[in-house]
Design a protein around this motif. Structure first.
Motif, short mmCIF file in Angstrom:
data_model
loop_
_atom_site.label_atom_id
_atom_site.label_comp_id
_atom_site.label_asym_id
_atom_site.label_seq_id
_atom_site.Cartn_x
_atom_site.Cartn_y
_atom_site.Cartn_z
N SER A 81 34.62 -45.17 11.95
CA SER A 81 35.64 -44.31 12.57
C SER A 81 35.05 -43.47 13.69
CB SER A 81 36.28 -43.40 11.52
OG SER A 81 35.31 -42.55 10.93
N GLN A 82 33.72 -43.31 13.70
CA GLN A 82 33.07 -42.59 14.79
C GLN A 82 33.13 -43.39 16.09
OE1 GLN A 82 29.09 -41.99 13.36
NE2 GLN A 82 29.75 -40.95 11.49
N TYR A 123 42.98 -36.63 24.19
CA TYR A 123 42.00 -36.74 23.11
C TYR A 123 41.01 -37.89 23.35
CZ TYR A 123 44.48 -33.21 20.49
OH TYR A 123 45.04 -32.01 20.10
N VAL A 173 41.21 -41.12 23.98
CA VAL A 173 41.37 -42.39 23.27
C VAL A 173 41.95 -43.42 24.23
CG1 VAL A 173 41.65 -41.32 21.00
CG2 VAL A 173 43.67 -41.81 22.40
N ASN A 213 42.63 -42.94 9.15
CA ASN A 213 41.51 -43.32 10.00
C ASN A 213 41.74 -43.01 11.48
OD1 ASN A 213 40.10 -44.29 7.80
ND2 ASN A 213 40.93 -46.35 7.99
N SER A 214 42.89 -42.45 11.83
CA SER A 214 43.18 -42.15 13.23
C SER A 214 42.29 -41.02 13.73
CB SER A 214 44.65 -41.78 13.40
OG SER A 214 44.95 -40.58 12.71
N THR A 215 42.04 -41.03 15.04
CA THR A 215 41.28 -39.95 15.66
C THR A 215 42.12 -38.68 15.71
OG1 THR A 215 40.11 -41.55 17.02
CG2 THR A 215 40.05 -39.26 17.75
N ARG A 237 42.95 -35.10 11.24
CA ARG A 237 43.22 -34.24 12.40
C ARG A 237 44.66 -34.46 12.83
NH1 ARG A 237 38.37 -36.20 12.33
NH2 ARG A 237 39.18 -38.21 13.01
N LYS A 294 38.34 -45.38 17.95
CA LYS A 294 39.18 -44.20 18.14
C LYS A 294 40.57 -44.62 18.61
CE LYS A 294 35.27 -41.16 19.17
NZ LYS A 294 35.37 -40.43 17.89
N TYR A 295 41.58 -44.09 17.95
CA TYR A 295 42.96 -44.32 18.36
C TYR A 295 43.83 -43.15 17.92
CZ TYR A 295 43.73 -45.82 13.49
OH TYR A 295 43.80 -45.88 12.11
#
Length: 481
Positions: A57-58, A103, A105, A136-138, A173, A61-62
């Motif tokens: 996940s790092q 953000y 992405v 898992n979203s950014t 987030r 990013k989405y």
């Protein structure tokens, strides 16, 4: 040999193919991309070798959208695929994409157009995976279409919908925007502990404790009764979605079957949750699901509203073994016989019953239940079934540990005159090797939950909460509810 994490590239590949949406929108050209495209895009950013601190996940990013659907005009998969999306729904999507760029992405996801709903397989996969996709979203961008200020959030329809419950809890987030796409706070992440004002509003609007709003962990063996009340105040367009939208919150999975009806879908959800063994799944009142063989299955999340706070332990040591069978829910309970000392009709189909326990005179239960028609009171038996016990070994045998302040179900069964049943007269030696006995005067039907009661608190003695005592395993009985 010490354990080593898998190679970072291996973890990355597995994550992309299983833990992010099936397709995303690329912001640079508003075109769909699949998981293989996402893998190619991010692959060069994956650190080499094995990294203990690396999580995919790092790298991947989405942004993901949470919103209330318009009655009509939302862009569809086919419209986006063929560059034909227009209207208010498409304008909302473009505004979401604009905010997502802030953000940093490259990819975004929206439930209106990123799922090919003509494919039942893809729809099933998406619904069962959606909690994980939000998790898992950014950043999860929330559009409150009826709110201009923080104070108006309380009455926004977003707070009342079924699917938005998991969209609030799952992301790590989140960012709230008003109807004009202006941020409602100055914080970059509205789930941070610095966002004090917005969390007070969210608590009042949803009934969810602050700790769960900040950091929610999906579990099926933890506070089932409380979590059900969060969903009780929400509604969905499709009745089955009441159950489907809760799968991620309880970390269970079941097949999607639109058309089965809301009660059947919720019954299947409850069965899946019961496998984890949390006793609080019994902490509901009212009528059971009408079509189910078990009377231990509630009709909907509304059945849990008004449940008492029982303080049940959340450790796996206190889990119940529950198995659904054709005879009902099979569950072992510690049974104590009860004797109804008095009964009072209250009206509206309810009655008050005061119970004594012959084996433990300190127990006095005063409960309100749905009225039971009793032409022959002596043909009804009652018992207290303790749910928060644990099994122990003393070195030679298995014994039962019971909390001095326990929680249990009020059970009832009826007896019938077995002697009235036709019996045959056997010739001598007709059944060689069997010891034939006279028919009993009474036989008993299986135990059932006394309707309208739910779980009750039981104080065996006035001692500290954590105190317990031990009894012989013979008091543990398998019942079918």
């Amino acid at each position: 040999m010490s354990w080593l994490p898998p190679p970072s590239l291996e973890s990355f590949d597995r994550y992309v193919m299983n833990d992010i949406p099936i397709r995303l929108i690329r912001l640079s050209n508003m075109k769909f991309v699949g998981r293989d495209d996402v893998k190619k895009h991010f692959r060069s950013s994956v650190p080499p070798g094995r990294d203990w601190n690396y999580h995919p996940s790092q790298t991947v990013k989405y942004a993901i959208l949470s919103h209330r659907w318009l009655d009509e005009g939302e862009p569809t998969y086919e419209e986006m695929k063929n560059d034909k999306a227009t209207g208010l729904g498409y304008e909302k999507l473009k505004n979401f994409c604009e905010k997502a760029q802030e953000y940093d992405v490259e990819f975004v996801w929206s439930d209106t157009c990123c799922i090919d709903k003509s494919s039942s397989t893809e729809l099933d996969d998406s619904i069962r995976s959606m909690f994980r996709w939000y998790r898992n979203s950014t950043i999860c961008i929330v559009h409150l279409a009826q709110s201009e200020t923080l104070n108006l959030m309380m009455s926004d329809e977003w707070m009342e919908r079924g699917w938005t419950l998991q969209e609030l809890l799952a992301p790590q987030r989140i960012k709230f925007y008003n109807k004009h796409w202006m941020p409602l706070t100055g914080d970059r992440n509205d789930k941070s502990r610095e966002s004090i004002e917005i969390f007070g509003i969210l608590q009042r609007a949803t009934g969810i404790p602050s700790e769960d709003l900040h950091a929610f962990y999906p579990k099926a063996y933890h506070r089932v009764d409380e979590r059900m009340t969060w969903a009780a105040r929400r509604r969905t367009t499709r009745v089955e979605d009441v159950a489907y939208s809760l799968m991620g919150i309880f970390d269970v999975s079941m097949q999607i079957a639109y058309g089965e009806g809301g009660e059947r879908a919720f019954s299947r959800l409850t069965e899946a949750i019961m496998k984890a063994g949390d006793p609080s799944v019994f902490n509901w009142k009212g009528s059971a699901a009408s079509h189910h063989t078990s009377r231990a299955i509630p009709q909907s999340p509304q059945s849990f509203v008004g449940h008492p706070n029982l303080g049940l332990p959340t450790t796996r040591r206190m889990q119940l073994e529950m198995t659904m069978t054709s005879l009902g829910l099979r569950v072992p309970l510690v049974l104590f016989p009860l004797h109804p000392r008095s009964r009072t009709v209250l009206g509206n189909g309810y009655e008050r019953i005061v119970f004594d326990c012959p084996l433990c005179p300190t127990i006095k239960l005063d409960i309100t239940a749905l009225q039971v028609i009793m032409p022959r009171p002596e043909y009804h038996h009652y018992a207290l079934g303790i749910v928060n016990y644990s099994l122990r070994h003393d070195g030679s045998r298995e014994i039962v540990q019971v909390q001095c302040r326990s929680v249990g179900l009020i059970l009832m069964r009826t007896s019938e005159n077995a002697g009235a049943t036709t019996t045959c007269t056997l010739e001598p030696n007709a059944l060689v090797g069997l010891k034939v006995i006279n028919p009993p005067e009474k036989t008993f039907k299986q135990w059932g939950i006394l309707h309208g009661v739910g779980l009750v608190k039981v104080d065996f003695m006035s001692v500290p909460n954590e105190s317990s005592f031990y009894i012989d395993r013979e008091h543990l009985e398998v019942v079918y509810l």
